[in-house]
Motif scaffolding. Structure first.
Motif, short mmCIF file in Angstrom:
data_model
loop_
_atom_site.label_atom_id
_atom_site.label_comp_id
_atom_site.label_asym_id
_atom_site.label_seq_id
_atom_site.Cartn_x
_atom_site.Cartn_y
_atom_site.Cartn_z
N TRP A 81 2.51 6.88 -2.26
CA TRP A 81 2.31 7.67 -3.54
C TRP A 81 1.55 9.24 -2.49
O TRP A 81 1.49 9.09 -0.99
N ASP A 82 2.75 10.02 -2.42
CA ASP A 82 3.63 11.52 -1.89
C ASP A 82 1.71 12.44 -1.96
O ASP A 82 2.09 13.98 -0.77
N LYS A 83 0.34 11.83 -2.03
CA LYS A 83 -0.51 12.81 -2.50
C LYS A 83 -1.36 13.08 -1.06
O LYS A 83 -1.64 13.21 -0.58
N VAL A 84 -0.19 11.47 -0.48
CA VAL A 84 -1.78 11.80 1.09
C VAL A 84 -0.66 11.16 1.46
O VAL A 84 1.09 10.19 1.48
N THR A 85 -0.94 11.34 3.09
CA THR A 85 -0.04 10.56 4.35
C THR A 85 0.33 8.49 4.71
O THR A 85 0.81 8.88 5.64
N GLU A 86 -1.30 8.37 4.04
CA GLU A 86 -1.46 6.61 4.62
C GLU A 86 0.03 6.01 4.45
O GLU A 86 0.37 5.85 2.74
N PHE A 87 0.04 4.82 5.00
CA PHE A 87 1.25 3.38 4.58
C PHE A 87 0.69 2.88 5.54
O PHE A 87 0.64 2.16 6.31
N PRO A 88 -0.58 2.14 4.76
CA PRO A 88 -1.16 1.37 5.22
C PRO A 88 -0.45 0.04 5.60
O PRO A 88 -1.14 -0.73 6.81
#
Length: 552
Positions: free
Chosen positions: A95-102
């Motif tokens: 998802w390019d709307k957030v920076t998170e990569f859990p």
């Protein structure tokens, strides 16, 4: 006096020999599938237990790394792929709307040295995969030895191999790491990989090219051996693929396997092979020693101790547990309108529906029947049969366990729509009675070779299997649709499935060498390429079924 001298000389010789052995600990995971909070498992007593959880894994890894450090042992930590796709948490990375990569944040925090690509890392398509890669900043090496990227794709963060230096006392050695996606993983990811391909598999014919893969690996091993004393092959493939490579490749010292979600540790053709289950339920931890004198890797841990379970009563890393709470809040936003029912209990089964490869599996019938039931409330012309594969039904329903929306998404989590939203879209088309029989025959036959093909049909369809029968001739019999013999039907039958299955209809022709073909038809009864509808997705239909209908 002479006795003392001999004793002293013997002690010196022993110390010298010990110094020629370099011990280290190899730890590994596989098929984590974004299960940050773990998963339900059924133990040997038939009791449901909760296992896994990334905060527990981090704590256990830290403990084992500290234990090794006290023994002056180095550690190597790797993951054998399919770290992505399986829960609400996987909706964030592409998802390019957030920076998170859990998932990658977990790898970085736990101190992994190398991670390889499995088949599910390609689920979000090239665009989603590119977003995931763009979020990688530090952490472990991402390895794919046999990947072939298109020229326009930025694959600078994907390496062919990696080397880690480990030391003991005054001695040092290099450990080389390779990572591959073998043919079965290539086969099941063909529809989502777009123009990304792999050495060892021919997409146009869906055929394995083992000689090409083994030649590539032999060359890469020889390159590594110029710098490394030990070579570890990490592969997103299990039995029989791992045993084939153990038997056919020279100079591979250890194989870490995955893909088949099994727990095992054994030696084949002198090569140790280990796989640690799935969803973070287990951690592989093996003590090894490299002999400088013999130039050989020794396994110190008994095979029975290679794989350790991660139970729900284990300690957790508190900081990462807070991060999981943060990721969950973001995941709620990802589903938009579904937030209102996010925590609502939708279903509590009164019996077990367990995931298995068997034909007419109870879970498969239950899930597809409820999807069909819900789907038919939303369309004018009803669907006669809903079908999918058990490989796309990702978890079981366990008696007396309450299930909410995130749990149902976990069950049907594979796939992304063309717009990048999570979940598999629905496709509706028609098949002739003859083609219905071919679909059943193909899925039943190939379920014996790959879990991915095990069939799941709604209860509107029934059939029997002659185990001694000839495929596509008389193996499948007594086929009924709505209780009517298929032989008595002369009109095309309306079917529905998800787009992952629909995109692979051509695989029947490829895998049967052109002897069997299936032709989807439109409402006008003309040949039609299956397309996605604007109807709710599979996981939404299942959720709606439990909201709309009383289910035991």
């Amino acid at each position: 006096m002479k006795l003392k001298i001999f004793f002293f000389l013997g002690l010196l010789c022993s110390l010298k020999l010990l110094a020629q052995d370099i011990p280290f600990r190899l730890m590994h995971t596989n098929d984590l599938h974004s299960h940050l909070e773990g998963s339900w498992k059924i133990n040997q007593a038939g009791t449901p237990i909760r296992m896994g959880h990334y905060a527990r894994l981090i704590y256990e890894i830290d403990q084992r790394r500290q234990e090794a450090k006290q023994k002056s042992q180095a550690t190597i930590l790797v993951d054998a792929g399919d770290f992505f796709a399986g829960t609400i948490f996987h909706t964030l990375a592409p998802w390019d709307k957030v920076t998170e990569f859990p998932e990658w944040e977990y790898f970085s925090r736990a101190g992994y040295d190398a991670v390889i690509l499995g088949n599910h890392e390609f689920d979000p398509g090239n665009r989603g995969f590119s977003v995931m890669l763009s979020k990688i900043d530090g952490g472990p090496k991402l390895i794919s030895t046999n990947i072939v990227l298109p020229k326009e794709f930025d694959g600078t963060k994907i390496l062919k191999s990696a080397i880690k230096e480990i030391s003991y006392q005054s001695h040092k050695i290099n450990v080389g790491i390779l990572g591959i996606l073998p043919p079965d993983g290539c086969l099941v990811s063909k529809a989502s990989r777009e123009n990304i391909r792999f050495v060892g598999f021919e997409d146009s014919t869906s055929k394995a090219k083992w000689s090409e893969l083994e030649e590539l690996l032999a060359n890469e091993i020889q390159k590594l051996k110029k710098q490394a004393q030990v070579v570890i092959l990490v592969m997103h493939g299990g039995n029989p693929e791992d045993e084939r490579l153990a038997s056919n490749l020279k100079d591979v010292d250890f194989i870490i396997a995955g893909h088949t979600h099994r727990v095992y540790g054994h030696t084949v053709s002198g090569v140790p092979i280990s796989q640690a289950g799935d969803f973070g339920s287990h951690l592989g931890s093996i003590d090894l020693s490299y002999s400088l004198k013999e130039k050989k890797l020794r396994v110190l841990s008994p095979e029975a101790d290679w794989i350790q379970p991660i139970f729900s009563n284990g300690a957790k890393d508190p900081e990462f547990e807070k991060r999981i709470d943060h990721f969950k809040k973001l995941a709620k936003l990802r589903f938009g309108a579904r937030v209102a029912n996010f925590e609502q209990i939708l279903f509590t089964p009164t019996q077990n529906y367990l995931r298995a490869r068997e034909v007419n599996n109870q879970l498969g019938v239950f899930v597809t029947s409820h999807i069909r039931q819900s789907l038919n409330t939303k369309i004018k012309d009803p669907v006669d049969i809903y079908f999918t594969s058990m490989g796309l039904i990702r978890s079981s329903f366990i008696k007396d366990i309450p299930y909410s929306f995130p749990d149902l998404f976990e069950m049907l989590s594979v796939g992304f729509a063309a717009d990048g939203s999570p979940g598999a879209e629905i496709s509706i088309f028609k098949l002739t009675p003859n083609d219905i029989e071919k679909v059943i025959g193909f899925m039943e036959l190939y379920s014996n070779f790959s879990n991915s093909f095990a069939p799941a049909f709604s209860d509107s369809l029934s059939f029997k299997v002659r185990k001694w029968g000839i495929p596509f001739i008389n193996r499948i019999y007594d086929i009924k649709v709505h209780g009517v013999d298929l032989d008595e039907m002369d009109q095309p039958i309306t079917v529905a499935t998800n787009m992952i299955v629909a995109k692979n209809v051509d695989m029947v022709t490829q895998k049967t060498y052109g002897l069997v073909s299936i032709t989807p038809l439109g409402s006008d009864l003309k040949p039609k390429v299956p397309i996605a509808t604007t109807l709710p997705k599979e996981f939404e239909l299942l959720s709606d079924a439990f909201l709309e209908f009383k289910t035991p």
